[in-house]
Scaffold this motif. Structure first.
Motif, PDB file in Angstrom:
ATOM      1  N   TYR A  56      -4.574  93.218  10.414  1.00  0.00           N
ATOM      2  CA  TYR A  56      -4.349  92.382   9.233  1.00  0.00           C
ATOM      3  C   TYR A  56      -3.307  91.307   9.524  1.00  0.00           C
ATOM      4  O   TYR A  56      -2.338  91.543  10.232  1.00  0.00           O
ATOM      5  N   GLU A  57      -3.523  90.144   8.951  1.00  0.00           N
ATOM      6  CA  GLU A  57      -2.581  89.037   9.091  1.00  0.00           C
ATOM      7  C   GLU A  57      -1.319  89.315   8.272  1.00  0.00           C
ATOM      8  O   GLU A  57      -1.402  89.878   7.180  1.00  0.00           O
ATOM      9  N   ILE A  58      -0.187  88.913   8.792  1.00  0.00           N
ATOM     10  CA  ILE A  58       1.054  88.980   8.016  1.00  0.00           C
ATOM     11  C   ILE A  58       0.852  88.129   6.769  1.00  0.00           C
ATOM     12  O   ILE A  58       0.291  87.035   6.826  1.00  0.00           O
ATOM     13  N   GLY A  59       1.272  88.641   5.633  1.00  0.00           N
ATOM     14  CA  GLY A  59       1.074  87.946   4.372  1.00  0.00           C
ATOM     15  C   GLY A  59      -0.189  88.378   3.630  1.00  0.00           C
ATOM     16  O   GLY A  59      -0.424  87.944   2.504  1.00  0.00           O
ATOM     17  N   LYS A  60      -0.999  89.240   4.266  1.00  0.00           N
ATOM     18  CA  LYS A  60      -2.214  89.750   3.617  1.00  0.00           C
ATOM     19  C   LYS A  60      -1.833  90.475   2.335  1.00  0.00           C
ATOM     20  O   LYS A  60      -0.908  91.260   2.295  1.00  0.00           O
ATOM     21  N   VAL A  61      -2.543  90.189   1.260  1.00  0.00           N
ATOM     22  CA  VAL A  61      -2.284  90.815  -0.036  1.00  0.00           C
ATOM     23  C   VAL A  61      -3.347  91.875  -0.289  1.00  0.00           C
ATOM     24  O   VAL A  61      -4.543  91.604  -0.193  1.00  0.00           O
ATOM     25  N   ILE A  62      -2.881  93.084  -0.575  1.00  0.00           N
ATOM     26  CA  ILE A  62      -3.779  94.186  -0.945  1.00  0.00           C
ATOM     27  C   ILE A  62      -3.238  94.799  -2.222  1.00  0.00           C
ATOM     28  O   ILE A  62      -2.035  94.958  -2.391  1.00  0.00           O
ATOM     29  N   GLU A  63      -4.144  95.137  -3.123  1.00  0.00           N
ATOM     30  CA  GLU A  63      -3.754  95.713  -4.406  1.00  0.00           C
ATOM     31  C   GLU A  63      -3.899  97.231  -4.348  1.00  0.00           C
ATOM     32  O   GLU A  63      -4.947  97.754  -4.007  1.00  0.00           O
ATOM     33  N   PHE A  64      -2.804  97.919  -4.642  1.00  0.00           N
ATOM     34  CA  PHE A  64      -2.790  99.381  -4.722  1.00  0.00           C
ATOM     35  C   PHE A  64      -2.365  99.754  -6.138  1.00  0.00           C
ATOM     36  O   PHE A  64      -1.322  99.304  -6.615  1.00  0.00           O
ATOM     37  N   GLY A  65      -3.145 100.569  -6.799  1.00  0.00           N
ATOM     38  CA  GLY A  65      -2.785 101.035  -8.133  1.00  0.00           C
ATOM     39  C   GLY A  65      -2.597  99.909  -9.135  1.00  0.00           C
ATOM     40  O   GLY A  65      -1.787 100.003 -10.046  1.00  0.00           O
ATOM     41  N   GLY A  66      -3.344  98.818  -8.958  1.00  0.00           N
ATOM     42  CA  GLY A  66      -3.273  97.701  -9.892  1.00  0.00           C
ATOM     43  C   GLY A  66      -2.125  96.735  -9.643  1.00  0.00           C
ATOM     44  O   GLY A  66      -1.928  95.796 -10.405  1.00  0.00           O
ATOM     45  N   LYS A  67      -1.360  96.939  -8.557  1.00  0.00           N
ATOM     46  CA  LYS A  67      -0.239  96.049  -8.226  1.00  0.00           C
ATOM     47  C   LYS A  67      -0.461  95.447  -6.850  1.00  0.00           C
ATOM     48  O   LYS A  67      -0.946  96.116  -5.944  1.00  0.00           O
ATOM     49  N   GLU A  68      -0.103  94.180  -6.716  1.00  0.00           N
ATOM     50  CA  GLU A  68      -0.287  93.506  -5.428  1.00  0.00           C
ATOM     51  C   GLU A  68       0.900  93.758  -4.506  1.00  0.00           C
ATOM     52  O   GLU A  68       2.053  93.725  -4.928  1.00  0.00           O
ATOM     53  N   TYR A  69       0.568  94.012  -3.227  1.00  0.00           N
ATOM     54  CA  TYR A  69       1.580  94.206  -2.195  1.00  0.00           C
ATOM     55  C   TYR A  69       1.230  93.302  -1.022  1.00  0.00           C
ATOM     56  O   TYR A  69       0.060  93.122  -0.690  1.00  0.00           O
ATOM     57  N   VAL A  70       2.265  92.753  -0.387  1.00  0.00           N
ATOM     58  CA  VAL A  70       2.085  91.804   0.703  1.00  0.00           C
ATOM     59  C   VAL A  70       2.507  92.468   2.017  1.00  0.00           C
ATOM     60  O   VAL A  70       3.575  93.080   2.099  1.00  0.00           O
ATOM     61  N   LEU A  71       1.679  92.327   3.048  1.00  0.00           N
ATOM     62  CA  LEU A  71       2.006  92.847   4.370  1.00  0.00           C
ATOM     63  C   LEU A  71       3.135  92.013   4.953  1.00  0.00           C
ATOM     64  O   LEU A  71       2.997  90.800   5.136  1.00  0.00           O
ATOM     65  N   ASN A  72       4.277  92.662   5.215  1.00  0.00           N
ATOM     66  CA  ASN A  72       5.444  91.906   5.681  1.00  0.00           C
ATOM     67  C   ASN A  72       5.418  91.681   7.194  1.00  0.00           C
ATOM     68  O   ASN A  72       4.468  92.076   7.877  1.00  0.00           O
ATOM     69  N   GLU A  73       6.458  91.056   7.719  1.00  0.00           N
ATOM     70  CA  GLU A  73       6.501  90.693   9.136  1.00  0.00           C
ATOM     71  C   GLU A  73       6.513  91.899  10.062  1.00  0.00           C
ATOM     72  O   GLU A  73       6.147  91.786  11.235  1.00  0.00           O
TER      73      GLU A  73
END
Length: 93
Positions: A56-73
């Motif tokens: 996954y690219e850094i900065g990829k956004v995935i939603e878990f449990g209805g909340k967005e989380y961003v893949l950090n560096e």
């Protein structure tokens, strides 16, 4: 059926005699029950950035449990323990 028996989403345990087993109940997209150790394994891979996140690219956004989380560096997600990580929606940008 779990909701009808008083079990709500999240962690719960079942005890029969001296034997006790802990589970995580997800009512999200997967609609499943997993053993706590399975939850812990997936959770650890998401917050500690194990190899499963290398694609996954850094900065990829995935939603878990209805909340967005961003893949950090460090290729990790900052997800609080107990979040429904089995309720997943992948964001396409």
């Amino acid at each position: 059926m779990l909701n009808d028996s008083g079990i709500t989403e999240g962690f719960y345990s079942v005890q029969i005699g001296k034997c006790k087993q802990e589970y995580f109940y997800s009512n999200g997209t997967s609609g499943r029950v997993v053993k706590k150790r399975e939850y812990d394994a997936l959770y650890d891979s998401l917050v500690h950035g194990y190899s499963s996140l290398c694609n996954y690219e850094i900065g990829k956004v995935i939603e878990f449990g209805g909340k967005e989380y961003v893949l950090n560096e460090q290729r990790r997600f900052d997800i609080p323990y107990g979040e429904d990580i089995f309720d997943v929606k992948y964001t396409v940008y």
